[in-house]
Motif scaffolding. Structure first.
Motif, PDB file in Angstrom:
ATOM      1  N   ASN A   1       0.824  -1.207   0.000  1.00 43.36           N
ATOM      2  CA  ASN A   1       0.000   0.000   0.000  1.00 43.36           C
ATOM      3  C   ASN A   1       0.859   1.259   0.000  1.00 43.36           C
ATOM      4  O   ASN A   1       0.579   2.216  -0.738  1.00 43.36           O
ATOM      5  N   SER A   2       1.918   1.261   0.791  1.00 46.32           N
ATOM      6  CA  SER A   2       2.817   2.419   0.834  1.00 46.32           C
ATOM      7  C   SER A   2       3.492   2.633  -0.513  1.00 46.32           C
ATOM      8  O   SER A   2       3.649   3.766  -0.970  1.00 46.32           O
ATOM      9  N   ALA A   3       3.884   1.551  -1.167  1.00 45.45           N
ATOM     10  CA  ALA A   3       4.510   1.660  -2.487  1.00 45.45           C
ATOM     11  C   ALA A   3       3.534   2.246  -3.502  1.00 45.45           C
ATOM     12  O   ALA A   3       3.923   3.045  -4.367  1.00 45.45           O
ATOM     13  N   GLU A   4       2.263   1.875  -3.396  1.00 40.89           N
ATOM     14  CA  GLU A   4       1.246   2.420  -4.301  1.00 40.89           C
ATOM     15  C   GLU A   4       1.091   3.927  -4.090  1.00 40.89           C
ATOM     16  O   GLU A   4       1.017   4.697  -5.054  1.00 40.89           O
ATOM     17  N   VAL A   5       1.062   4.372  -2.840  1.00 40.88           N
ATOM     18  CA  VAL A   5       0.965   5.809  -2.554  1.00 40.88           C
ATOM     19  C   VAL A   5       2.178   6.534  -3.124  1.00 40.88           C
ATOM     20  O   VAL A   5       2.049   7.583  -3.758  1.00 40.88           O
ATOM     21  N   LEU A   6       3.360   5.978  -2.932  1.00 37.64           N
ATOM     22  CA  LEU A   6       4.576   6.604  -3.474  1.00 37.64           C
ATOM     23  C   LEU A   6       4.534   6.662  -4.998  1.00 37.64           C
ATOM     24  O   LEU A   6       4.936   7.668  -5.596  1.00 37.64           O
ATOM     25  N   ARG A   7       4.035   5.612  -5.635  1.00 37.02           N
ATOM     26  CA  ARG A   7       3.940   5.587  -7.094  1.00 37.02           C
ATOM     27  C   ARG A   7       3.008   6.689  -7.600  1.00 37.02           C
ATOM     28  O   ARG A   7       3.311   7.396  -8.555  1.00 37.02           O
ATOM     29  N   ILE A   8       1.875   6.854  -6.926  1.00 35.01           N
ATOM     30  CA  ILE A   8       0.914   7.881  -7.329  1.00 35.01           C
ATOM     31  C   ILE A   8       1.511   9.278  -7.113  1.00 35.01           C
ATOM     32  O   ILE A   8       1.340  10.175  -7.943  1.00 35.01           O
ATOM     33  N   LEU A   9       2.217   9.471  -6.022  1.00 32.88           N
ATOM     34  CA  LEU A   9       2.790  10.788  -5.715  1.00 32.88           C
ATOM     35  C   LEU A   9       4.016  11.114  -6.563  1.00 32.88           C
ATOM     36  O   LEU A   9       4.427  12.269  -6.624  1.00 32.88           O
ATOM     37  N   ALA A  10       4.587  10.125  -7.221  1.00 30.32           N
ATOM     38  CA  ALA A  10       5.839  10.321  -7.956  1.00 30.32           C
ATOM     39  C   ALA A  10       5.633  11.042  -9.290  1.00 30.32           C
ATOM     40  O   ALA A  10       6.070  10.582 -10.344  1.00 30.32           O
ATOM     41  N   HIS A  11       4.976  12.169  -9.230  1.00 31.98           N
ATOM     42  CA  HIS A  11       4.767  13.011 -10.424  1.00 31.98           C
ATOM     43  C   HIS A  11       4.789  14.458  -9.960  1.00 31.98           C
ATOM     44  O   HIS A  11       4.096  14.812  -8.996  1.00 31.98           O
TER      45      HIS A  11
END
Length: 91
Positions: A10-20
């Motif tokens: 879940n944390s990796a998904e949040v980081l992926r979404i924020l990585a823009h």
């Protein structure tokens, strides 16, 4: 080993979404200004409304932001404390 991986999915998904950069900017705007509508965001970012809406959609589907309707406008705000923490760390 799989438990460790699942723990961070879940944390990796949040980081992926924020990585823009645009999404980080939108998060910063909402944290700084409080609930903000799309019109204010696209005027501030000088981007088409459709572009801002696409980024907001990704943030909303990841439950990083939520929207509240006030009349004809929807005001978005950051509801995920991890996103707030990440942004304050980056700033």
């Amino acid at each position: 080993m799989m438990q460790k991986i699942r723990k961070y999915e879940n944390s990796a998904e949040v980081l992926r979404i924020l990585a823009h950069p645009v999404r980080l900017g939108l998060i910063e705007t909402m944290i700084t200004n409080g609930p903000t509508n799309v019109t204010s965001m696209y005027e501030e970012f000088k981007m088409p409304q459709s572009t801002i809406s696409q980024h907001l959609s990704k943030l909303k589907s990841a439950k990083i932001i939520s929207g509240t309707r006030k009349g004809l406008e929807i005001y978005y705000e950051v509801v995920d404390d991890r996103a707030k923490s990440i942004l304050s760390t980056l700033a």
